[in-house]
Design an enzyme around this catalytic site. Structure first.
Site, PDB file in Angstrom:
ATOM      1  N   ARG A  88       0.838  -1.191   0.000  1.00 17.94           N
ATOM      2  CA  ARG A  88       0.000   0.000   0.000  1.00 17.94           C
ATOM      3  C   ARG A  88       0.879   1.251   0.000  1.00 17.94           C
ATOM      4  O   ARG A  88       1.987   1.238   0.522  1.00 17.94           O
ATOM      5  CB  ARG A  88      -0.901   0.021   1.239  1.00 17.94           C
ATOM      6  CG  ARG A  88      -2.062  -0.959   1.155  1.00 17.94           C
ATOM      7  CD  ARG A  88      -2.961  -0.872   2.365  1.00 17.94           C
ATOM      8  NE  ARG A  88      -2.327  -1.357   3.567  1.00 17.94           N
ATOM      9  CZ  ARG A  88      -1.730  -0.603   4.481  1.00 17.94           C
ATOM     10  NH1 ARG A  88      -1.729   0.710   4.367  1.00 17.94           N
ATOM     11  NH2 ARG A  88      -1.167  -1.137   5.540  1.00 17.94           N
ATOM     12  N   TYR A 216      -1.509  -3.510  -6.803  1.00 15.58           N
ATOM     13  CA  TYR A 216      -1.341  -4.195  -5.519  1.00 15.58           C
ATOM     14  C   TYR A 216      -2.667  -4.258  -4.748  1.00 15.58           C
ATOM     15  O   TYR A 216      -3.411  -3.267  -4.702  1.00 15.58           O
ATOM     16  CB  TYR A 216      -0.261  -3.498  -4.659  1.00 15.58           C
ATOM     17  CG  TYR A 216      -0.249  -4.081  -3.275  1.00 15.58           C
ATOM     18  CD1 TYR A 216       0.302  -5.344  -3.064  1.00 15.58           C
ATOM     19  CD2 TYR A 216      -0.868  -3.443  -2.214  1.00 15.58           C
ATOM     20  CE1 TYR A 216       0.248  -5.934  -1.815  1.00 15.58           C
ATOM     21  CE2 TYR A 216      -0.925  -4.025  -0.955  1.00 15.58           C
ATOM     22  CZ  TYR A 216      -0.362  -5.270  -0.771  1.00 15.58           C
ATOM     23  OH  TYR A 216      -0.444  -5.863   0.466  1.00 15.58           O
ATOM     24  N   LYS A 225      -9.628  -2.282   1.667  1.00 16.20           N
ATOM     25  CA  LYS A 225      -9.279  -1.134   2.512  1.00 16.20           C
ATOM     26  C   LYS A 225     -10.068   0.117   2.111  1.00 16.20           C
ATOM     27  O   LYS A 225     -10.504   0.882   2.966  1.00 16.20           O
ATOM     28  CB  LYS A 225      -7.784  -0.856   2.413  1.00 16.20           C
ATOM     29  CG  LYS A 225      -6.905  -2.039   2.778  1.00 16.20           C
ATOM     30  CD  LYS A 225      -7.136  -2.493   4.185  1.00 16.20           C
ATOM     31  CE  LYS A 225      -6.114  -3.541   4.588  1.00 16.20           C
ATOM     32  NZ  LYS A 225      -6.344  -4.021   5.959  1.00 16.20           N
ATOM     33  N   HIS A 245     -10.564  -2.245  11.608  1.00 15.70           N
ATOM     34  CA  HIS A 245      -9.474  -3.080  11.105  1.00 15.70           C
ATOM     35  C   HIS A 245      -9.231  -4.193  12.134  1.00 15.70           C
ATOM     36  O   HIS A 245      -8.235  -4.174  12.858  1.00 15.70           O
ATOM     37  CB  HIS A 245      -8.231  -2.191  10.936  1.00 15.70           C
ATOM     38  CG  HIS A 245      -7.098  -2.830  10.201  1.00 15.70           C
ATOM     39  ND1 HIS A 245      -5.800  -2.402  10.326  1.00 15.70           N
ATOM     40  CD2 HIS A 245      -7.060  -3.845   9.315  1.00 15.70           C
ATOM     41  CE1 HIS A 245      -5.010  -3.128   9.553  1.00 15.70           C
ATOM     42  NE2 HIS A 245      -5.744  -4.015   8.935  1.00 15.70           N
ATOM     43  N   SER A 267      -1.196  -3.717  10.371  1.00 13.68           N
ATOM     44  CA  SER A 267      -0.914  -4.653   9.292  1.00 13.68           C
ATOM     45  C   SER A 267       0.329  -5.494   9.598  1.00 13.68           C
ATOM     46  O   SER A 267       1.310  -4.985  10.134  1.00 13.68           O
ATOM     47  CB  SER A 267      -0.665  -3.878   8.006  1.00 13.68           C
ATOM     48  OG  SER A 267      -1.715  -2.973   7.796  1.00 13.68           O
ATOM     49  N   CYS A 269       0.885  -7.872  11.738  1.00 16.58           N
ATOM     50  CA  CYS A 269       1.212  -8.140  13.144  1.00 16.58           C
ATOM     51  C   CYS A 269       0.548  -9.426  13.620  1.00 16.58           C
ATOM     52  O   CYS A 269       0.304  -9.598  14.810  1.00 16.58           O
ATOM     53  CB  CYS A 269       0.775  -6.982  14.037  1.00 16.58           C
ATOM     54  SG  CYS A 269       1.837  -5.548  13.926  1.00 16.58           S
ATOM     55  N   ASP A 296      -9.344  -9.647   9.044  1.00 17.51           N
ATOM     56  CA  ASP A 296      -8.834  -8.300   8.755  1.00 17.51           C
ATOM     57  C   ASP A 296      -9.830  -7.173   9.036  1.00 17.51           C
ATOM     58  O   ASP A 296      -9.417  -6.111   9.469  1.00 17.51           O
ATOM     59  CB  ASP A 296      -8.388  -8.237   7.286  1.00 17.51           C
ATOM     60  CG  ASP A 296      -7.513  -7.029   6.979  1.00 17.51           C
ATOM     61  OD1 ASP A 296      -6.670  -6.689   7.822  1.00 17.51           O
ATOM     62  OD2 ASP A 296      -7.673  -6.436   5.899  1.00 17.51           O
ATOM     63  N   ARG A 386       1.726 -12.362  -0.826  1.00 16.79           N
ATOM     64  CA  ARG A 386       0.392 -12.671  -0.297  1.00 16.79           C
ATOM     65  C   ARG A 386      -0.206 -13.931  -0.891  1.00 16.79           C
ATOM     66  O   ARG A 386       0.180 -14.375  -1.972  1.00 16.79           O
ATOM     67  CB  ARG A 386      -0.557 -11.501  -0.644  1.00 16.79           C
ATOM     68  CG  ARG A 386      -0.154 -10.152  -0.068  1.00 16.79           C
ATOM     69  CD  ARG A 386      -0.535 -10.045   1.371  1.00 16.79           C
ATOM     70  NE  ARG A 386      -0.108  -8.804   1.987  1.00 16.79           N
ATOM     71  CZ  ARG A 386      -0.796  -8.168   2.933  1.00 16.79           C
ATOM     72  NH1 ARG A 386      -1.945  -8.648   3.354  1.00 16.79           N
ATOM     73  NH2 ARG A 386      -0.315  -7.078   3.484  1.00 16.79           N
TER      74      ARG A 386
HETATM   75  C1  OXD Z   1      -3.047  -4.572   5.420  1.00 15.77           C
HETATM   76  C2  OXD Z   1      -3.668  -5.760   4.820  1.00 15.77           C
HETATM   77  O1  OXD Z   1      -2.133  -3.980   4.827  1.00 15.77           O
HETATM   78  O2  OXD Z   1      -4.547  -6.332   5.482  1.00 15.77           O
HETATM   79  O3  OXD Z   1      -3.462  -4.189   6.524  1.00 15.77           O
HETATM   80  O4  OXD Z   1      -3.323  -6.134   3.690  1.00 15.77           O
HETATM   81 MN    MN Z   2      -5.145  -5.262   7.222  1.00 15.96          MN
END
Ligand code: OXD
Ligand code: MN
Length: 602
Positions: A88, A216, A225, A245, A267, A269, A296, A386
């Site tokens: 991102r 992306y 998002k 989130h 993100s 984590c 998410d 991913r």
């Molecule tokens: C993020 C994702 O970047 O979930 O938070 O991809």
């Molecule tokens: Mn996320």
């Protein structure tokens, strides 16, 4: 875009199941976008298998996708993104509201007319020679009152394939949009994939998104998002709900009672790992189960009984591959054995996907850029590589995830990546304190966004990159849920990432995090002991089950203790942070910060 200035006589071949909509507002918008972007063909996506097969064949032929080993990974593909387009781009992401203050210091802002002009100049003629795909989608179960719909227009078939996994996409979504008459408009083009011609803009007042120049996921799969967080958070504020989130999981105890928890982490984590947690052996044998609802995003709103009910608006997982292994997340690994799209991972000699931390005894021969793997040139898989997979393929996926009413939330958890200071777990004393705990969240940055990794920044409620309006107003909105008749969840903070003096993690994490979740649920039921401190309630000695793990004295002291002087400094910094928002910051939150700062100083 201003319709009256566009040449609507433009025509392109129209293909695809629906070939148009019964909703004039949708047809008109598609016509306006086509007139601006001038595609060779317009394809209305119906979400069918036949459509997916045809698109996949097209992408295999032009190299957008590469087939992976059909025996080991049936129906799975690899996509390599442009090497400059792997995460991102927060510095190029804008929230365009009429008044600058409504976007807040937490967002990049541009005036809506300026934002539209900037974007429409980029979109002008950008789809020439390409097919423009029209993707109707629903965020959330198709029949849920909590769900919301959108339409993404894109020139990327890779986006179509991902949206088909990540959302309820196609004919049923179109039918709901036609019934409701409203939808979020998302316009996306990969453009030239030029980092200098890349912007992700949101127009929350118009329920509109424009994204240009990136393929992306977080920039291009607009349901995720852009819609489900930035636009939805704005919509949720005016409609009285929350778009967060957060992962959602269910914890079933040996008595068959399930409690649902929503947890916000920045993100990369470990949200996906926590959402798919496998209980440690002792817990498994005793009959504990963990159910995955989402990894998410969480949409919550108060139900008739005053509790918060949550749905996962997504239908799939767009998870970080590196670090995913049998040990760290066996459920994720099981989910991605078939029908999965991998992006930017390495490949083995027999064409299987590979990433650092997979720990399956194999070795990569090709790296994520498609070059022969050379460890001297960096990892085989990009750190933000991913997998995209349907949630239904996850062994722990909860049947309740499809429940239109959502699940009742017993506890909300905030967590960050903090090497020092923050103990393993503490409980907020009430909702206002809980909101402050979320607002004060800090974490070290990760590879999910471009920029430096490992720098500590405040990331309130893990929404720093995703809140579509001024954080001060967002905190007021959170505080507003504490009203007559509300049965709000308890709020906790966790830190799985505390390090010892030798730089090693002190807490085993992964499945053992269930021990912490169990303590929370016991607290919700009034069954576990805690020690009150100014920062909140910490587990009393012996209250958190440590059977089967060994922690040395340093670990116990740091995970379950609190350092008054260091917290005093932290609260001074939290106070400064809240002040950055000026007079819009709710007084109740500032008072709460003062209350705790006062206790710490005593
Ligand atoms: C993020 C994702 O970047 O979930 O938070 O991809
Ligand atoms: Mn996320």
């Amino acid at each position: 875009m201003n319709a009256s200035t566009q040449d609507l006589s433009f025509s392109a071949t129209v293909e695809g199941g629906a070939g148009g909509s019964r909703l004039p507002a949708l047809n008109d918008w598609v016509a306006q976008v086509a007139a601006l972007t001038r595609p060779a063909a317009i394809h209305w996506c119906d979400g069918s298998d036949a459509e997916n097969e045809a698109l996949t064949a097209r992408m295999l032929a032009d190299g957008t996708l590469h087939k992976l080993n059909e025996e080991t990974h049936p129906g799975s593909y690899l996509h390599r993104s442009h090497p400059d387009d792997v995460a991102r781009v927060e510095h190029l992401t804008f929230v365009c509201t009429t008044h600058h203050e409504d976007a807040g210091p937490n967002n990049n802002w541009m005036a809506p007319e300026e934002g539209h002009a900037e974007m429409d100049a980029l979109f002008d003629g950008c789809m020439q020679g390409r097919t423009m795909y029209v993707i109707p989608y629903c965020m959330g179960p198709i029949d849920s009152p909590l769900s919301r719909c959108g339409v993404e227009i894109t020139d990327s078939p890779y986006v179509v394939a991902n949206m088909r996994i990540m959302t309820r996409m196609g004919a049923p979504a179109l039918a709901r949009i036609e019934r409701e008459g409203t939808f979020v408009k998302g316009l996306h083009s990969i453009g030239e994939l030029d980092p200098n011609r890349r912007f992700i803009m949101h127009f929350p007042e118009e329920l509109t998104i424009k994204s240009y120049g990136s393929g992306y996921g977080g920039n291009a799969l607009l349901g995720k998002k852009c819609h489900a967080l930035r636009i939805a958070s704005h919509q949720a504020k005016s409609e009285g709900w929350l778009a967060e989130h957060m992962l959602i999981l269910g914890i079933e105890n040996p008595q068959g009672e399930t409690h649902y928890v929503a947890a916000a982490f920045p993100s990369a984590c470990g949200k996906t790992n926590l959402a798919m947690l496998i209980p440690p052996e002792g817990y498994r044998n005793a009959g504990w189960k963990v159910w995955t609802i989402g990894d998410d995003i969480c949409w919550m709103r108060p139900g008739a009984d005053g509790r918060l009910y949550a749905i996962n608006p997504e239908a799939g997982f767009f998870g970080v591959a590196p670090g995913t292994s049998r040990n760290s997340n066996a459920n994720a690994l099981a989910s991605i054995q078939s029908s999965t799209i991998f992006t930017n991972v390495g490949v083995t000699a027999d064409n299987q996907p590979w990433w650092e931390g997979l720990e399956n005894g194999q070795t990569p021969v090709i790296d994520w850029r498609g070059n022969p793997y050379d460890p001297a040139k960096g990892p085989a898989a990009h750190p933000n590589s991913r997998f995209t997979v349907s949630a239904k393929q996850c062994p722990s996926y909860s049947p309740m995830a499809e429940d239109p009413q959502g699940v009742p939330i017993s506890a909300i958890v905030f967590g960050g990546r903090r090497a020092s200071l923050v103990p393993l777990v503490f409980e907020a004393r009430d909702w206002t304190h809980g909101v402050l705990v979320g607002a004060a969240m800090g974490s070290e940055t990760t590879a999910a966004a471009t920029g430096a990794v490992g720098v500590m920044r405040r990331d309130p409620m893990a929404m720093k990159p995703f809140c579509g309006y001024n954080f001060a107003d967002y905190f007021s909105h959170w505080l507003s849920f504490d009203k007559e008749g509300a049965q709000l969840p308890k709020v906790f903070h966790v830190n799985w990432f505390r390090k010892g003096d030798n730089g090693k993690f002190l807490w085993p994490g992964f499945g053992d995090n269930l021990r912490v979740l169990e303590w929370m649920i016991q607290r919700v039921k009034g069954e576990a002991d805690a020690v009150e401190t100014p920062i909140g309630a910490l587990p009393a000695e012996g209250a958190l089950n440590l059977d089967g793990i060994t922690l040395d004295e340093e670990a116990k002291a740091k995970l379950f203790g609190f350092d008054r002087a260091a917290w005093e400094a932290e609260f001074a910094s939290i106070g400064e942070y809240l002040d950055e928002y000026g007079p819009r910051m709710p007084q109740a939150l500032k008072d709460e910060q003062q209350r705790i700062a006062g206790l710490l100083a005593d």
